[in-house]
Design an enzyme around this catalytic site. Structure first.
Site: not given
Length: 303
Positions: A22, A105, A202
């Protein structure tokens, strides 16, 4: 690998096989591309000219390393933001974010046209509604949105008038008008709907022509979307879970894409052994130079 429409071919850039790759980010001053393996707490880097690559183990879940205007990087991590010196490996806490909530997170993040940081949080098990969207502007941390599940696709128009984001399970990319200082105006509006197609929206980045490049998790594609929300191009990857694209290199003419192995069964990994690696393609359009992150003086306020 060629585009789904016979377009430009992509290549394997780094065979890193991240569990959850990521946050690709180009560091123009250092001429390095950085990206994260969130679940393994590892920061990767690549010099696109020499091909040299390496990693830093930072000891926490992390999702972005943003270049700082004053030098070094700011890590967007599990419980907050930290300064990081790649030369020494030193990590210094800058501020806490949801440090009292062990369920969450950090997730997607990007620096806006004003040199301010937008970033999101989510539940470690993707608990519905556990995530939020924040902006760090000159030392003030503001929560922009809450009750999100997997906030993603944070990016900004070339003129800074618009922000985009998505809550991945919704399948809809939202567009949000911004004021002259980069703060949201009113409510975000639905802009591009992917509920009827394969894959889920995404990470995303915007090119110099104002088009959005969006990773479709599960579909193995990165799609290009025009400013009016029309899908105008597709790139097909040899792995099913692309997570985020970014333009990098001296001329910002290469699109790098992080990917993931998380959740893939043994037979799926046998079919796509390079899942989790970094891929690159020359799409025929350049990216935008992103500002370095500017922090305020003194302690952080807000949120």
């Amino acid at each position: 690998m060629s585009g789904a429409d016979g377009g430009p071919q992509a290549r394997l850039a780094v065979d890193c096989r991240c569990t959850l790759g990521e946050g690709p980010q180009w560091h123009a001053e250092a001429q390095r591309l950085y990206w994260c393996d969130i679940l393994n707490g590892r920061l990767h880097w690549l010099d696109p000219v020499s091909g040299d690559a390496g990693t830093h183990d930072v000891g926490q879940l992390l999702s972005l390393a943003a270049p700082l205007a004053t030098g070094g990087l700011l890590l967007v991590g599990e419980q907050g933001l930290s300064r990081f010196d790649p030369a020494s490996g030193d990590v210094a806490r800058y501020c806490d974010v949801e440090a009292d909530n062990p369920r969450t997170r950090s997730n997607d993040a990007r620096v806006d046209r004003h040199g301010s940081l937008w970033f999101s949080t989510m539940g470690k098990a993707a608990e519905p509604g556990a995530g939020s969207l924040y902006r760090l502007h000159r030392g003030t941390l503001s929560r922009l949105r809450s009750n999100l599940t997997i906030p993603n696709a944070i990016c900004f128009s070339p003129d800074g008038d618009w922000a985009w984001f998505t809550d991945t399970p919704s399948g809809v990319v939202m567009r949000w008008a911004l004021d002259a200082d980069g703060w949201p105006l009113g409510e975000p509006q639905a802009w591009a709907d992917f509920t009827g197609v394969s894959g889920n929206p995404d990470g995303a980045v915007v090119d110099v022509e104002g088009h959005l490049w969006l990773a479709l998790w599960g579909a193995g594609q990165v799609v290009r979307i025009a400013p009016d929300g029309r899908l105008v191009a597709r790139l097909q990857l040899p792995v099913s879970q692309p997570s985020c694209p970014v333009f990098a290199g001296r001329d910002l003419d290469t699109l790098y894409v992080t990917t993931a192995r998380e959740g893939l069964a043994a037979d799926a990994l046998a079919d796509q052994p390079q899942a989790g690696s970094l891929f690159a393609v020359r799409p025929g359009v350049r990216g935008l130079a992103e500002p370095a992150l500017r922090l305020g003086q003194g302690s952080v306020t807000g949120a």
